[in-house]
Design a protein around this motif. Structure first.
Motif, PDB file in Angstrom:
ATOM      1  N   LYS A   3     -11.020 198.520  90.869  1.00 30.85           N
ATOM      2  CA  LYS A   3     -11.461 198.185  92.246  1.00 30.85           C
ATOM      3  C   LYS A   3     -11.929 197.283  93.154  1.00 30.85           C
ATOM      4  N   GLU A   4     -10.642 195.850  92.043  1.00 32.34           N
ATOM      5  CA  GLU A   4     -10.806 194.725  93.245  1.00 32.34           C
ATOM      6  C   GLU A   4      -8.986 195.662  93.654  1.00 32.34           C
ATOM      7  N   LEU A   5      -8.109 196.083  92.373  1.00 30.81           N
ATOM      8  CA  LEU A   5      -6.928 196.556  93.120  1.00 30.81           C
ATOM      9  C   LEU A   5      -7.375 197.197  94.353  1.00 30.81           C
ATOM     10  N   THR A   9      -6.134 196.382  97.744  1.00 29.32           N
ATOM     11  CA  THR A   9      -4.864 197.816  99.097  1.00 29.32           C
ATOM     12  C   THR A   9      -5.488 198.321 100.451  1.00 29.32           C
ATOM     13  N   ARG A  10      -6.577 198.271  99.567  1.00 30.01           N
ATOM     14  CA  ARG A  10      -6.943 198.543 101.562  1.00 30.01           C
ATOM     15  C   ARG A  10      -7.204 197.279 102.782  1.00 30.01           C
ATOM     16  N   SER A  11      -7.310 196.104 101.945  1.00 33.82           N
ATOM     17  CA  SER A  11      -7.571 195.256 103.133  1.00 33.82           C
ATOM     18  C   SER A  11      -6.367 195.119 103.330  1.00 33.82           C
ATOM     19  N   ARG A  38     -12.122 187.050  93.464  1.00 33.27           N
ATOM     20  CA  ARG A  38     -11.348 187.703  92.624  1.00 33.27           C
ATOM     21  C   ARG A  38      -9.525 187.981  93.260  1.00 33.27           C
ATOM     22  N   VAL A  39      -9.775 188.917  94.690  1.00 36.29           N
ATOM     23  CA  VAL A  39      -9.271 189.452  95.454  1.00 36.29           C
ATOM     24  C   VAL A  39      -8.665 188.261  96.180  1.00 36.29           C
ATOM     25  N   ARG A  40      -9.796 187.432  96.837  1.00 33.66           N
ATOM     26  CA  ARG A  40      -9.145 186.030  97.848  1.00 33.66           C
ATOM     27  C   ARG A  40      -8.336 185.464  96.535  1.00 33.66           C
ATOM     28  N   ARG A  41      -8.241 184.470  96.215  1.00 35.07           N
ATOM     29  CA  ARG A  41      -7.433 184.576  95.188  1.00 35.07           C
ATOM     30  C   ARG A  41      -6.200 184.700  94.985  1.00 35.07           C
ATOM     31  N   PHE A  60       3.237 189.288  94.632  1.00 35.55           N
ATOM     32  CA  PHE A  60       2.290 190.388  93.783  1.00 35.55           C
ATOM     33  C   PHE A  60       1.875 190.529  92.126  1.00 35.55           C
ATOM     34  N   SER A  61       3.734 189.979  91.838  1.00 39.40           N
ATOM     35  CA  SER A  61       3.477 189.980  90.696  1.00 39.40           C
ATOM     36  C   SER A  61       3.259 188.629  89.918  1.00 39.40           C
ATOM     37  N   SER A  62       3.636 187.810  90.401  1.00 44.71           N
ATOM     38  CA  SER A  62       3.236 186.482  90.057  1.00 44.71           C
ATOM     39  C   SER A  62       1.718 186.118  90.263  1.00 44.71           C
ATOM     40  N   ALA A  63       0.886 186.890  91.082  1.00 40.87           N
ATOM     41  CA  ALA A  63      -0.395 186.275  90.797  1.00 40.87           C
ATOM     42  C   ALA A  63      -1.629 186.660  90.047  1.00 40.87           C
ATOM     43  N   THR A  64      -2.038 185.269  89.343  1.00 43.34           N
ATOM     44  CA  THR A  64      -2.616 185.425  88.387  1.00 43.34           C
ATOM     45  C   THR A  64      -4.114 185.735  88.436  1.00 43.34           C
ATOM     46  N   ALA A  65      -4.319 185.702  89.736  1.00 43.06           N
ATOM     47  CA  ALA A  65      -5.900 185.617  90.017  1.00 43.06           C
ATOM     48  C   ALA A  65      -6.357 187.550  89.875  1.00 43.06           C
ATOM     49  N   MET A  66      -5.844 188.222  90.518  1.00 39.37           N
ATOM     50  CA  MET A  66      -6.068 189.419  89.326  1.00 39.37           C
ATOM     51  C   MET A  66      -4.432 190.401  89.048  1.00 39.37           C
ATOM     52  N   ARG A  67      -4.670 190.786  88.234  1.00 42.47           N
ATOM     53  CA  ARG A  67      -3.028 191.508  87.718  1.00 42.47           C
ATOM     54  C   ARG A  67      -2.597 192.377  88.827  1.00 42.47           C
TER      55      ARG A  67
END
Length: 270
Positions: A3-5, A9-11, A38-41, A60-67
């Motif tokens: 859902k967060e992904l 993506t939409r934003s 989580r999306v904002r982080r 994107f790959s290095s983000a830890t707040a959201m996989r």
């Protein structure tokens, strides 16, 4: 997480579609309080990595707040190669929305018979204890209850069998849905100029839990890399994955592409 992904993506797709640079788009997402924390982080982490000189896909790959899944980053990497970030993000947005809709339809179809069964079971137990207790007594009451429990047990067994059959049917439907999504992704990537084998690898990586489709795409990539005829490779791999109708349609389409000269680099781009 899905859902967060989809939310991210939409934003992000809306921003880059409006001509906003990737770094500024990530800043806007980070500052948008209507989005989940989580999306904002994740947007903030990706923005910092991007400003630090990393590529967008690595950010994107290095983000830890959201996989971000590997296939997601690979699609973004392709957009960096061909300069079509807006188109690829729009495709990812539509693909995630279609996947969400398919999952919702699957669970909605299972929820109705489950609710009916639970209500029927509750009503049976209620009637057995109230009506049976008022009509019978002693040994007759025990016989009545024993027969009622046997009937309920048979009904539960039939319902379990029904759910099992329904799950198998919907598993096939989900597999076909995943195949359609991957073929659409493959068509989109080749239309963007991505080499066929690379497009197959990227599309196949996005299959997720549909192992049958993933294996088919993996075999397609290996077969074409080994010099196989594209239409023959697609036909064999899809047939082995138990998609005979898709095998006929796709292979015939590819044969037309090759005959009319619209195939490029050994593969059809439509």
């Amino acid at each position: 997480m899905k859902k967060e992904l989809a939310e991210f993506t939409r934003s992000f797709s809306d921003c880059v579609g409006a001509g906003i640079p990737a770094g500024k788009a990530l800043s806007l997402i980070q500052e948008n309080t209507r989005l989940s924390l989580r999306v904002r982080r994740a947007a903030g982490e990706a923005k910092d990595a991007l400003l630090g000189g990393s590529s967008l896909s690595f950010a994107f790959s290095s983000a830890t707040a959201m996989r971000f899944p590997e296939w997601y980053a690979s699609f973004v990497a392709l957009s960096e190669e061909n300069g079509n970030l807006c188109g690829i993000m729009s495709h990812l947005e539509k693909a995630l929305a279609a996947s969400k809709k398919a999952r919702e339809q699957f669970w909605a179809a299972l929820l109705y018979p489950l609710c009916v069964a639970v209500l029927a079971f509750g009503a049976s137990v209620f009637l057995m204890n109230t009506v049976g207790g008022s009509l019978f007594s002693g040994e007759r009451l025990e016989m009545y209850r024993s027969a009622a429990w046997k009937s309920i047990g048979m009904a539960v067994a039939f319902f379990a069998l029904f759910v099992l059959v329904l799950a198998v049917v919907f598993s096939k439907i989900m597999g076909r849905s995943a195949l359609v999504e991957m073929l659409n992704a493959l068509s989109f990537l080749t239309d963007c100029g991505v080499p066929l084998v690379q497009a197959i690898d990227s599309a196949g990586a996005a299959v997720g839990g549909q192992k049958r489709v993933a294996r088919a795409f993996s075999r397609m990539s290996a077969g074409i890399s080994a010099g196989g005829v594209v239409s023959d490779v697609f036909s064999v791999c899809l047939s082995e994955a138990r998609f005979p109708a898709a095998a006929r349609i796709v292979s015939s389409h590819l044969e037309v592409c090759q005959t009319t000269g619209t195939a490029q680099g050994g593969g059809c781009r439509h």
